[in-house]
Design a protein around this motif. Sequence first.
Motif, short mmCIF file in Angstrom:
data_model
loop_
_atom_site.label_atom_id
_atom_site.label_comp_id
_atom_site.label_asym_id
_atom_site.label_seq_id
_atom_site.Cartn_x
_atom_site.Cartn_y
_atom_site.Cartn_z
N ARG A 332 0.91 -1.26 0.03
CA ARG A 332 0.02 0.00 -0.12
C ARG A 332 0.81 1.38 0.23
NH1 ARG A 332 -4.23 2.68 -1.38
NH2 ARG A 332 -5.47 3.54 0.07
N PHE A 333 2.08 1.02 0.64
CA PHE A 333 2.84 2.36 0.78
C PHE A 333 3.43 2.51 -0.78
CE2 PHE A 333 7.40 3.77 0.36
CZ PHE A 333 7.10 5.23 1.17
N GLU A 334 3.89 1.64 -1.40
CA GLU A 334 4.47 1.75 -2.81
C GLU A 334 3.41 2.53 -3.53
OE1 GLU A 334 7.63 1.41 -3.32
OE2 GLU A 334 8.36 0.34 -1.80
N GLU A 335 2.18 1.77 -3.55
CA GLU A 335 1.15 2.48 -4.30
C GLU A 335 1.07 4.12 -4.19
OE1 GLU A 335 -3.77 2.42 -4.35
OE2 GLU A 335 -2.71 0.90 -3.37
N LEU A 336 0.91 4.36 -3.11
CA LEU A 336 0.62 5.78 -2.75
C LEU A 336 1.95 6.55 -3.10
CD1 LEU A 336 -1.40 5.30 0.62
CD2 LEU A 336 -2.30 6.03 -1.43
#
Length: 491
Positions: A332-336
């Motif tokens: 989720r971090f990488e996506e955001l």
Amino acid sequence: MRPLILSLCLLLATRLAAQQKPYDLVLEGGRVMDPETALDAVRNVGIRDGKIARISAAPLSGRRVIHAAGLVVAPGFIDLHQHGQEIASQQVKAFDGVTTALEMEIGAPDVTQFLNRKQGHSLIHYGTTASHVAARALIFGAPLSSATIGPHAGIPEILPKSGPATDLPATPEQIEQIQKRLRDQLDAGALGVGMGIQYTPGATRLEVIDMFRVAAERKLPVYTHMRSAGRIEPGSAIESVEEVIGAAAITGAPLHIVHINSTCLRDSLECISLIEGARARGLDVTTEAYPYIAGMTAINSAVFNPGWRERQGIDYNNLVIPDTGEHLTKERFEELHNSTQQQWILIFANTQEIIDAIIPNPLVMIASDGAEGHPRNAGTYSRVLAQYVREKKTLTLMEALRKMTLMPAQMLERSTPAARQKGRLQEGADADIVIFDPQTIADRSTFEKPMEPSVGVHYLLVGGTPVIDGEKLVPETYPGRAILGPGKLPH
């Protein structure tokens, strides 16, 4: 002789008439507190034409009288570090006792646009620094974009997405162009230079010094978010404090280090000791803190460039989305982080023990770093009064007021003479006044409900005009005025 006697009589009569003329507003029987003179007594305050005209133990006559018995009458709080400038944020700032809220850490991307947009539409006073971050992005060909939805639609973001404009070093020619942009912004009324060095990691030590030189030319301060946090060398919080203190020493520009709690974390007291040492040797260095264990910033900014977990001593699950309470995973971090859409994120990286040690320190003034999504936007000042004055008793009420009024006003005096009339409750000062119940004032904002207004402020006057009246917001009232730097002041 007779004409002289007549003149003196006329002057005396004029003064007596002025004293007998009803004040616009009288604050009657409150506990009047002024951190500069140490006045702490029951007094009546007469307000006329937006100024404190009279402070007296004797009764005063006013067109309107506010009965303030049992309440504290103090200078309105001055927030040097407020990002949320839209109406909703101004409203919760008012309930928190704030009469002046300035965008000083990073600065507005376009000072003229910022001032024009707020003129006649602000509950409280406003102002900004010139943004090095925005100037750098502009010169690198990646100007900051504007929000497209919500209350910020059409308003430029203050932070760039991580990329070449943040991570590459500037050429000498680009540095000159950035300096020119900052000078233009100072001419437009900026109150100093705002530098978010952690958001522009490509800026060399020399580039930082060159930006300090621009501020020093105008005898204006630099407000800075330091280069990095944590203990890993090189790039520790200690080194970061040394860098900006060094730039101040070299150039002579006054320095204000923002949110010492947020960037120095476990080493905050050591960082404060560096500031204390610099001040003891004649350097003009100040700092601030807010009373929360979590920070907040844009997840696609350079703060989260590779190595952020090691530097800050945290992991993905320490990052929380304000709106939903979602704790992030690596995926989720990488996506955001890779998104072009800006997402603000809470960062839980501090401890209550550190915050409790920082807030009472006499060198630390209070500033919120406020924006929607974090409870500090709505609750900073009431939280200090409730927790550190009333509950923990690590601050006296006068000490807390000094941190919220006089200290920021004195910092602001480095930018504008108008600040000499703020942060004080004295005759001749601006009638920016908070009237609150010291027994009930408290923050109500939480990480789950960050925009919940504080309670306990009964009245808030901005330039003598009630914005909070009987604990209720006065509708469609916008007495807030621009606080301008020397570039816009008459010479």
